[in-house]
Design a protein around this motif. Structure first.
Motif, PDB file in Angstrom:
ATOM      1  N   SER A  48      72.965  42.350 103.418  1.00 39.59           N
ATOM      2  CA  SER A  48      73.313  43.194 104.546  1.00 39.59           C
ATOM      3  C   SER A  48      72.294  44.298 104.761  1.00 39.59           C
ATOM      4  O   SER A  48      72.125  44.770 105.876  1.00 39.59           O
ATOM      5  N   GLU A  49      71.631  44.744 103.704  1.00 39.05           N
ATOM      6  CA  GLU A  49      70.666  45.832 103.824  1.00 39.05           C
ATOM      7  C   GLU A  49      69.315  45.386 103.271  1.00 39.05           C
ATOM      8  O   GLU A  49      69.190  45.043 102.098  1.00 39.05           O
ATOM      9  N   PHE A  50      68.311  45.372 104.122  1.00 36.90           N
ATOM     10  CA  PHE A  50      66.967  45.028 103.673  1.00 36.90           C
ATOM     11  C   PHE A  50      66.253  46.293 103.202  1.00 36.90           C
ATOM     12  O   PHE A  50      66.499  47.392 103.710  1.00 36.90           O
ATOM     13  N   ALA A  51      65.365  46.124 102.229  1.00 36.37           N
ATOM     14  CA  ALA A  51      64.545  47.266 101.817  1.00 36.37           C
ATOM     15  C   ALA A  51      63.627  47.675 102.959  1.00 36.37           C
ATOM     16  O   ALA A  51      63.469  48.858 103.256  1.00 36.37           O
ATOM     17  N   ILE A  52      63.011  46.686 103.602  1.00 37.67           N
ATOM     18  CA  ILE A  52      62.132  46.940 104.745  1.00 37.67           C
ATOM     19  C   ILE A  52      62.424  45.908 105.825  1.00 37.67           C
ATOM     20  O   ILE A  52      62.565  44.721 105.540  1.00 37.67           O
ATOM     21  N   GLN A  53      62.512  46.355 107.052  1.00 34.85           N
ATOM     22  CA  GLN A  53      62.545  45.474 108.208  1.00 34.85           C
ATOM     23  C   GLN A  53      61.548  46.003 109.233  1.00 34.85           C
ATOM     24  O   GLN A  53      61.603  47.178 109.603  1.00 34.85           O
ATOM     25  N   ALA A  54      60.646  45.147 109.660  1.00 34.41           N
ATOM     26  CA  ALA A  54      59.702  45.492 110.719  1.00 34.41           C
ATOM     27  C   ALA A  54      59.960  44.569 111.895  1.00 34.41           C
ATOM     28  O   ALA A  54      60.029  43.344 111.721  1.00 34.41           O
ATOM     29  N   HIS A  55      60.125  45.129 113.068  1.00 34.01           N
ATOM     30  CA  HIS A  55      60.450  44.354 114.257  1.00 34.01           C
ATOM     31  C   HIS A  55      59.384  44.584 115.333  1.00 34.01           C
ATOM     32  O   HIS A  55      59.275  45.666 115.910  1.00 34.01           O
ATOM     33  N   ASP A  56      58.561  43.577 115.579  1.00 34.23           N
ATOM     34  CA  ASP A  56      57.596  43.592 116.683  1.00 34.23           C
ATOM     35  C   ASP A  56      56.784  44.895 116.736  1.00 34.23           C
ATOM     36  O   ASP A  56      56.624  45.502 117.796  1.00 34.23           O
ATOM     37  N   LEU A  57      56.272  45.304 115.578  1.00 35.92           N
ATOM     38  CA  LEU A  57      55.483  46.538 115.535  1.00 35.92           C
ATOM     39  C   LEU A  57      54.175  46.370 116.297  1.00 35.92           C
ATOM     40  O   LEU A  57      53.431  45.401 116.092  1.00 35.92           O
ATOM     41  N   THR A  79      52.764  53.075 109.073  1.00 35.49           N
ATOM     42  CA  THR A  79      53.938  53.053 109.943  1.00 35.49           C
ATOM     43  C   THR A  79      55.218  53.105 109.115  1.00 35.49           C
ATOM     44  O   THR A  79      56.162  53.826 109.454  1.00 35.49           O
ATOM     45  N   LEU A  80      55.244  52.353 108.007  1.00 36.16           N
ATOM     46  CA  LEU A  80      56.421  52.389 107.142  1.00 36.16           C
ATOM     47  C   LEU A  80      56.636  53.777 106.561  1.00 36.16           C
ATOM     48  O   LEU A  80      57.774  54.196 106.329  1.00 36.16           O
ATOM     49  N   LEU A  81      55.537  54.505 106.319  1.00 34.17           N
ATOM     50  CA  LEU A  81      55.606  55.845 105.741  1.00 34.17           C
ATOM     51  C   LEU A  81      55.736  56.937 106.797  1.00 34.17           C
ATOM     52  O   LEU A  81      55.802  58.120 106.462  1.00 34.17           O
ATOM     53  N   SER A  87      62.154  54.326 110.059  1.00 34.78           N
ATOM     54  CA  SER A  87      61.047  54.801 109.220  1.00 34.78           C
ATOM     55  C   SER A  87      60.583  56.203 109.597  1.00 34.78           C
ATOM     56  O   SER A  87      59.917  56.870 108.799  1.00 34.78           O
ATOM     57  N   ARG A  88      60.921  56.658 110.794  1.00 34.67           N
ATOM     58  CA  ARG A  88      60.517  58.004 111.211  1.00 34.67           C
ATOM     59  C   ARG A  88      61.448  59.095 110.708  1.00 34.67           C
ATOM     60  O   ARG A  88      61.136  60.282 110.817  1.00 34.67           O
TER      61      ARG A  88
END
Length: 309
Positions: free
Chosen positions: A2-11, A56-58, A75-76
């Motif tokens: 249910s919870e991902f450590a990281i998810q990036a969507h169309d960055l 971006t993740l940071l 991430s912001r």
């Protein structure tokens, strides 16, 4: 999960050159996920967009479009950065600090109280093999020692997510094994580890999943074992009659008259083995052939570079 450590969507991240006004898409629609407690390798040639993605993740860089989350937080947001430990490439610590003094400062910046810092700093100096160097100024440290104390800084506050940029850069082979053992210990405790590296052999040994970036896009992603898995079977035999060698497309005879054959699957290899034995050939070996991660990387990136040229 249910919870991902990281998810990036169309960055997407577009930089505009100050003088010419020309736009550069450093990141061009990147999407990937990292599950909690796993090890993930971000790979790519220079200029592929790896560093921009990590920034971006940071939240050191904000995307032009798309978004990323860390343990469910944008991430912001400050909440996304609190569980992260980070070791950048070519990090620079003030050389007038001692190793212990630098860790005390960074622990304070991470929100650790003084009692927790006093407990953790000696533990970590011992963990990275610098227990006798805590009172020595960083200006006297070798590059490998700086890398190890940098790792200690990144894990000082016991982060849930550890982001490492070239973690074994400048470290000798024994030191690389030591760092790998430290990271394996953290992984066993449930820490999510995200590695950005050119050391493909290290990534292949340590990471479960990888993504290969090229020209700002994800060119290939998946589990290392799947990407480097079976590519066929190699059979080596001696005393092979020439007509049968030609029929089975074997190589020209090599040392001791051995001939190598390649087959796409085990069934084809076994059928050929039966025929070779019936013809009086001596079987030297039958082995599964796989790719290294470096070979996968080159196959993924090179064709695109030739097409672009």
């Amino acid at each position: 999960m249910s919870e991902f450590a990281i998810q990036a969507h169309d960055l997407v991240k577009v930089f505009r050159a100050r003088w010419s006004g020309r736009e550069v898409r450093a990141v061009d629609g990147i999407s990937f996920t990292v599950e909690p407690g796993t090890t993930f390798g971000l790979l790519g040639p220079n200029g592929a967009g790896k560093t921009t993605c990590v920034k971006t993740l940071l939240s050191a860089v904000h995307p032009t479009s798309g978004h990323a989350t860390v343990f469910g937080h944008d991430s912001r947001d400050m909440a996304a950065r609190l569980p992260i430990g980070y070791l950048p490439e070519n990090h620079r610590f003030p050389t007038y600090f001692t190793g212990a003094g630098m860790l005390d400062l960074y622990g304070s910046l991470s929100g650790m109280d003084s009692a927790a810092r006093r407990r953790r700093i000696p533990e970590l100096l011992e963990l990275v093999g610098l227990e006798k160097w805590g009172d020595v100024r960083l200006g006297k440290y070798s590059k490998g020692m700086l890398q190890r104390v940098g790792l200690a800084q990144a894990i000082l506050h016991e982060p849930r997510l550890l982001i490492l940029d070239e973690p074994t850069d400048g470290v000798d082979p024994v030191g690389r094994i030591h760092i790998r053992e430290i990271l394996q210990g953290l992984e066993a405790k449930g820490t999510t580890i995200f590695i950005n590296s050119h050391q493909l052999a290290e990534v292949e040994i340590f990471c479960r999943d990888v993504a290969i970036l090229h020209k700002g896009k994800v060119a290939l992603a998946g589990r290392v074992k799947d990407l480097t898995g079976n590519r066929g079977w190699r059979l080596v035999a001696a005393g092979v009659p020439e007509p049968l060698r030609a029929e089975l497309a074997g190589d020209a005879p090599g040392p001791e008259g051995t001939v190598r054959f390649a087959f796409p699957d085990l069934a084809a290899a076994n059928a050929a083995l039966d025929r070779l034995r019936a013809a009086g050939a001596v079987i030297h070996s039958l082995t599964e052939t796989t790719s290294t991660l470096e070979e996968v990387f080159v196959r993924t990136v090179k064709p695109q570079e030739r097409t672009a040229a």
